[in-house]
Design a protein around this motif. Sequence first.
Motif, mmCIF file in Angstrom:
data_model
loop_
_atom_site.group_PDB
_atom_site.id
_atom_site.type_symbol
_atom_site.label_atom_id
_atom_site.label_comp_id
_atom_site.label_asym_id
_atom_site.label_seq_id
_atom_site.Cartn_x
_atom_site.Cartn_y
_atom_site.Cartn_z
ATOM 1 N N SER A 5 -22.729 45.740 -35.001
ATOM 2 C CA SER A 5 -23.736 46.762 -35.291
ATOM 3 C C SER A 5 -24.394 46.572 -36.652
ATOM 4 C CB SER A 5 -23.119 48.153 -35.196
ATOM 5 O OG SER A 5 -22.072 48.292 -36.127
ATOM 6 N N SER A 6 -23.754 45.839 -37.563
ATOM 7 C CA SER A 6 -24.338 45.659 -38.887
ATOM 8 C C SER A 6 -24.933 44.263 -39.084
ATOM 9 C CB SER A 6 -23.283 45.920 -39.962
ATOM 10 O OG SER A 6 -22.220 44.988 -39.830
ATOM 11 N N ALA A 7 -24.987 43.464 -38.019
ATOM 12 C CA ALA A 7 -25.512 42.103 -38.128
ATOM 13 C C ALA A 7 -27.037 42.119 -38.215
ATOM 14 C CB ALA A 7 -25.073 41.279 -36.919
ATOM 15 N N GLY A 14 -35.423 41.343 -40.766
ATOM 16 C CA GLY A 14 -34.741 41.869 -41.944
ATOM 17 C C GLY A 14 -33.986 43.153 -41.639
ATOM 18 N N ARG A 15 -34.112 43.674 -40.431
ATOM 19 C CA ARG A 15 -33.390 44.891 -40.033
ATOM 20 C C ARG A 15 -32.119 44.497 -39.284
ATOM 21 N NH1 ARG A 15 -38.273 47.977 -37.187
ATOM 22 N NH2 ARG A 15 -38.362 45.914 -36.270
ATOM 23 N N ILE A 16 -31.211 45.450 -39.144
ATOM 24 C CA ILE A 16 -30.009 45.165 -38.360
ATOM 25 C C ILE A 16 -30.398 45.141 -36.881
ATOM 26 C CG2 ILE A 16 -28.419 46.077 -40.097
ATOM 27 C CD1 ILE A 16 -28.066 48.547 -38.282
ATOM 28 N N TYR A 17 -29.646 44.346 -36.113
ATOM 29 C CA TYR A 17 -29.935 44.146 -34.699
ATOM 30 C C TYR A 17 -30.058 45.472 -33.948
ATOM 31 C CZ TYR A 17 -29.022 43.012 -29.793
ATOM 32 O OH TYR A 17 -29.082 42.935 -28.429
ATOM 33 N N GLU A 18 -29.114 46.368 -34.174
ATOM 34 C CA GLU A 18 -29.078 47.640 -33.454
ATOM 35 C C GLU A 18 -30.354 48.462 -33.660
ATOM 36 O OE1 GLU A 18 -26.098 50.811 -34.548
ATOM 37 O OE2 GLU A 18 -25.050 49.750 -32.930
ATOM 38 N N ALA A 19 -30.955 48.377 -34.840
ATOM 39 C CA ALA A 19 -32.161 49.142 -35.152
ATOM 40 C C ALA A 19 -33.437 48.359 -34.878
ATOM 41 C CB ALA A 19 -32.131 49.575 -36.619
ATOM 42 N N CYS A 20 -33.282 47.148 -34.405
ATOM 43 C CA CYS A 20 -34.439 46.281 -34.159
ATOM 44 C C CYS A 20 -34.450 45.915 -32.679
ATOM 45 C CB CYS A 20 -34.347 45.059 -35.079
ATOM 46 S SG CYS A 20 -35.851 44.055 -35.162
#
Length: 134
Positions: A5-7, A14-20
């Motif tokens: 979740s923090s990758a 430039g954002r974390i995978y979960e938020a992108c």
Amino acid sequence: MTMTSSAACPCGSGRIYEACCGRWHQDFAAGLGLRAPDAEALMRSRYSAYVLDKLDYLLASWHPSTRPASLAPNEPGLRWLGLEVKRHCQQDADHATVEFVARGKMGGRAHRLHEISRFVREDGAWLYVDGDVD
């Protein structure tokens, strides 16, 4: 390859995978359809899907008129190195192009894919149609 979740997102935003790209992949997996808001977001999510071998997402986000019957998973040893979006151009409400360069490495050899991709929006969902490879 799985993502924590923090990758960082593979698409290079430039954002974390979960938020992108992860949110578009998760929405699709949950049966909510393709929800990327524009062609660039879909293209980025497709690159991340290639990196992560999300073949169902790739096929679903491909326009039926050009979609292959199937896709093979990444070759063992293939390492995706990055994505650079050079340009996103919206022709009208339902047509767009995205120019990008994707880089990878296989067997010690670097590879570069430079493409101008065409996208169309149908029934509210953006779909990859095809592209011109440089």
